[in-house]
Design an enzyme around this catalytic site. Sequence first.
Site, PDB file in Angstrom:
ATOM      1  N   GLU A 232       0.802  -1.227   0.000  1.00  0.00           N
ATOM      2  CA  GLU A 232       0.000   0.000   0.000  1.00  0.00           C
ATOM      3  C   GLU A 232       0.835   1.276   0.000  1.00  0.00           C
ATOM      4  O   GLU A 232       0.299   2.355  -0.221  1.00  0.00           O
ATOM      5  CB  GLU A 232      -0.954   0.014   1.192  1.00  0.00           C
ATOM      6  CG  GLU A 232      -0.276   0.167   2.530  1.00  0.00           C
ATOM      7  CD  GLU A 232      -1.154   0.938   3.513  1.00  0.00           C
ATOM      8  OE1 GLU A 232      -2.357   1.073   3.257  1.00  0.00           O
ATOM      9  OE2 GLU A 232      -0.604   1.420   4.518  1.00  0.00           O
ATOM     10  N   ASN A 233       2.139   1.162   0.242  1.00  0.00           N
ATOM     11  CA  ASN A 233       3.031   2.331   0.211  1.00  0.00           C
ATOM     12  C   ASN A 233       4.063   2.239  -0.908  1.00  0.00           C
ATOM     13  O   ASN A 233       5.070   2.948  -0.892  1.00  0.00           O
ATOM     14  CB  ASN A 233       3.758   2.483   1.546  1.00  0.00           C
ATOM     15  CG  ASN A 233       2.830   2.699   2.713  1.00  0.00           C
ATOM     16  OD1 ASN A 233       2.764   1.879   3.611  1.00  0.00           O
ATOM     17  ND2 ASN A 233       2.092   3.797   2.707  1.00  0.00           N
TER      18      ASN A 233
ATOM     19  N   ASN B  56      -5.044   1.216   4.664  1.00  0.00           N
ATOM     20  CA  ASN B  56      -5.737   2.497   4.504  1.00  0.00           C
ATOM     21  C   ASN B  56      -5.171   3.367   3.386  1.00  0.00           C
ATOM     22  O   ASN B  56      -5.870   4.234   2.856  1.00  0.00           O
ATOM     23  CB  ASN B  56      -5.709   3.287   5.825  1.00  0.00           C
ATOM     24  CG  ASN B  56      -4.295   3.536   6.325  1.00  0.00           C
ATOM     25  OD1 ASN B  56      -3.510   2.603   6.506  1.00  0.00           O
ATOM     26  ND2 ASN B  56      -3.959   4.786   6.565  1.00  0.00           N
ATOM     27  N   HIS B  57      -3.904   3.155   2.991  1.00  0.00           N
ATOM     28  CA  HIS B  57      -3.315   3.989   1.930  1.00  0.00           C
ATOM     29  C   HIS B  57      -3.574   3.453   0.517  1.00  0.00           C
ATOM     30  O   HIS B  57      -3.130   4.053  -0.460  1.00  0.00           O
ATOM     31  CB  HIS B  57      -1.808   4.140   2.141  1.00  0.00           C
ATOM     32  CG  HIS B  57      -1.447   5.087   3.241  1.00  0.00           C
ATOM     33  ND1 HIS B  57      -1.783   6.413   3.222  1.00  0.00           N
ATOM     34  CD2 HIS B  57      -0.786   4.877   4.411  1.00  0.00           C
ATOM     35  CE1 HIS B  57      -1.347   7.001   4.318  1.00  0.00           C
ATOM     36  NE2 HIS B  57      -0.742   6.086   5.060  1.00  0.00           N
TER      37      HIS B  57
ATOM     38  N   HIS C 211      -3.926  -4.900   9.214  1.00  0.00           N
ATOM     39  CA  HIS C 211      -3.329  -3.584   9.050  1.00  0.00           C
ATOM     40  C   HIS C 211      -3.901  -2.663  10.124  1.00  0.00           C
ATOM     41  O   HIS C 211      -5.002  -2.126   9.973  1.00  0.00           O
ATOM     42  CB  HIS C 211      -3.652  -3.060   7.639  1.00  0.00           C
ATOM     43  CG  HIS C 211      -2.771  -1.930   7.205  1.00  0.00           C
ATOM     44  ND1 HIS C 211      -1.490  -2.132   6.758  1.00  0.00           N
ATOM     45  CD2 HIS C 211      -2.990  -0.598   7.133  1.00  0.00           C
ATOM     46  CE1 HIS C 211      -0.954  -0.970   6.414  1.00  0.00           C
ATOM     47  NE2 HIS C 211      -1.848  -0.017   6.656  1.00  0.00           N
TER      48      HIS C 211
ATOM     49  N   HIS D 225       1.364  -1.854   9.099  1.00  0.00           N
ATOM     50  CA  HIS D 225       0.956  -0.449   9.229  1.00  0.00           C
ATOM     51  C   HIS D 225       1.947   0.413   9.991  1.00  0.00           C
ATOM     52  O   HIS D 225       2.180   1.549   9.607  1.00  0.00           O
ATOM     53  CB  HIS D 225      -0.427  -0.307   9.867  1.00  0.00           C
ATOM     54  CG  HIS D 225      -0.873   1.130   9.992  1.00  0.00           C
ATOM     55  ND1 HIS D 225      -1.123   1.915   8.883  1.00  0.00           N
ATOM     56  CD2 HIS D 225      -1.121   1.910  11.077  1.00  0.00           C
ATOM     57  CE1 HIS D 225      -1.504   3.118   9.290  1.00  0.00           C
ATOM     58  NE2 HIS D 225      -1.500   3.139  10.607  1.00  0.00           N
TER      59      HIS D 225
END
Length: 262
Positions: free
Chosen positions: A41-42, A69-70, A153, A178
């Site tokens: 996600e990053n 969440n990202h 996460h 996370h």
Amino acid sequence: MPVKLLFIGDVIGKPGREALSRELHRIVDRHMVDLVIANGENAAGGFGLTEETALDLFKCGVQMITSGNHIWDKKDALEYIKREDRIVRPANYPEGTPGKGTTIVKTPGGIKIGILNLEGRVFMNNLDCPFRCADREIAKLKEETPIVFVDFHAEATSEKVSLGWYLDGRVAAVIGTHTHVQTADERILTGGTAYMTDAGMTGSFDSVIGVKKEEAIQKFVTQRPSKFEVAKKDIRINAVAIEVDEKTGLALNIERINIACG
């Protein structure tokens, strides 16, 4: 022979992707890995995921991408995750959210592995309960395979540990993501589930959780918004290797991995 899973902590930007490009095949060979999962996600500039960066990870040898969440930070991800079966987002987002929260993937040897992605609620978004969501989704996955891997996460260690115990004996592993800080609490819980509070990150450790430390410090000192850039020095791969019994779906061993890549 047990099924061997490799889970890679949050991949941070280009430095993280390049580290996997150089080193992942060696890790896979050393641990005789059957399936490689990474939290991506990053992977796009430190925040979010794009089709291009996802394809970079797949090219490196990653077979499944989990998120958090990202995942929504890059607009093109919203369409891409609808059609890419190798990416999951947290299952406890509301109905109608793009993408899917679970999937089943086969290893090269034909063994089915269930993948479940969940997001915590403490200090995070007000989502559906990850515990009750896990109950529903695990029951569905277990109709096809006894082996279920969970990426949780979440921010709070208490929430992560609680979910680990809640799912103990029902899944192969509950591994947290996370925080980008690898924890040293890897263990097999009493019911046979491998647990670790956070797998850590794959990226720059000359940083504040992957971004340039000067920028992060400035934000704390001034309390003003600051544009974060991905740091590029002292690159490391954080991961965890898990051995799972093919028949019971429970863990036999868990090993924390921290490799310096330059």
